[in-house]
Design an enzyme around this catalytic site. Sequence first.
Site, short mmCIF file in Angstrom:
data_model
loop_
_atom_site.label_atom_id
_atom_site.label_comp_id
_atom_site.label_asym_id
_atom_site.label_seq_id
_atom_site.Cartn_x
_atom_site.Cartn_y
_atom_site.Cartn_z
N HIS A 1 1.25 21.01 33.98
CA HIS A 1 1.17 21.32 32.40
C HIS A 1 1.66 20.46 31.46
CE1 HIS A 1 0.82 26.04 32.98
NE2 HIS A 1 0.93 25.62 34.23
N ASP B 1 2.76 25.58 24.96
CA ASP B 1 1.79 25.99 26.40
C ASP B 1 1.56 27.49 26.27
OD1 ASP B 1 1.96 26.93 29.25
OD2 ASP B 1 1.68 24.83 29.47
#
Length: 475
Positions: A15, A117
């Site tokens: 990520h 995110d």
Amino acid sequence: MKSELIFLPAPAIGHLVGMVEMAKLFISRHENLSVTVLIAKFYMDTGVDNYNKSLLTNPTPRLTIVNLPETDPQNYMLKPRHAIFPSVIETQKTHVRDIISGMTQSESTRVVGLLADLLFINIMDIANEFNVPTYVYSPAGAGHLGLAFHLQTLNDKKQDVTEFRNSDTELLVPSFANPVPAEVLPSMYVDKEGGYDYLFSLFRRCRESKAIIINTFEELEPYAINSLRMDSMIPPIYPVGPILNLNGDGQNSDEAAVILGWLDDQPPSSVVFLCFGSYGTFQENQVKEIAMGLERSGHRFLWSLRPSIPKGETKLQLKYSNLEEILPVGFLDRTSCVGKVIGWAPQVAVLGHEAVGGFLSHCGWNSTLESVWCGVPVATWPMYGEQQLNAFEMVKELGIAVEIEVDYKNEYFNMNNDFIVRAEEIETKIKKLMMDEKNSEIRKKVKEMKEKSRLAMSENGSSYNSLAKLFEEIM
């Protein structure tokens, strides 16, 4: 007045890297833009520490890295796996609020947005306090995003999606051209103990965001991207990939030199590379089957083999202290002329080396994009998260991979898996994977997609233009 974006990645290497590399891309494309990246530490992922150090050692102008205060790993270790990342962000909310407050009060800076995110979308509440618009980053592909929205919609209509677990049902999902077998659904969405209610709440919040930015490109997932754009209940979609860290994490340079030096001595397209991601580890019996399959295939190989987390430890290990304890007796001696077993691997550099002709992969989305960028066909060995779905997409939707086992599940917080992929299956699929271009339709398709991925990022390419439209929205 300069414009500032705040990025909040989830603290897992897959990520984090995508968002930081995206920040660098944003800065390179807009001279009046600066980006501040807020990084939370995660006790399990050593890759985050290494990558973070490389960012601080090699700073990028107009990119500021802020490390949020570390928290005690004991706060997370006893929690169910679906509750870990929510706990991480809960412990950091006060710090994030203070940072956003300070930046919005600056007379020289205009905060134009928060890019969070998907796992941290609930930070939107804090952004709203300061009238800062929230954008969402999806580190997985458009196909997966469409599936998640679809399952969330079914859940909202009171359909029990956990009934799909262990069923032979096939689902008609808007983001897939082919029916999706229930067996490839990510277990986190269909497991009563997996926190699916919480995950679906994240996708509901996503629908409130200004836009969703996806690390993919039009030519790779045209069907999925179009389906998302056709849904009026989903915010605008911006595919801006493939965004990759082509320079590595700056760590283990001596080991990388040894590995790449070994590849230099191998013939072109002769080596199959095996790597299963940060959390991709196996029990001893499976390791032995892989070794036997490799040896019987007769192909040269480079195998990234990493141990599970030792009991009582909190961090992943980079390599075994003694490979002979886990590999078949005599394996290293018998294969010394054709193979190399390593721990950590400089994955992008390896995939980009001309000696590598195939990639046996866990099918993480970043690895999928890297294989496409480098034009290396994949044999799919999905293990956890959305990887079963990625493997299905690569094999059935896109035709750029050889299937080994799409129903293998080895969730990284529960390594007790009794399913074994046998040496015969591994041998057969490696031989198929390593067929030359004349005999392999898959290899031809991957080479074509390699060119399309590079065109997408070039001036006037699909992702280049998508990012330009996103700037119009943000600025």
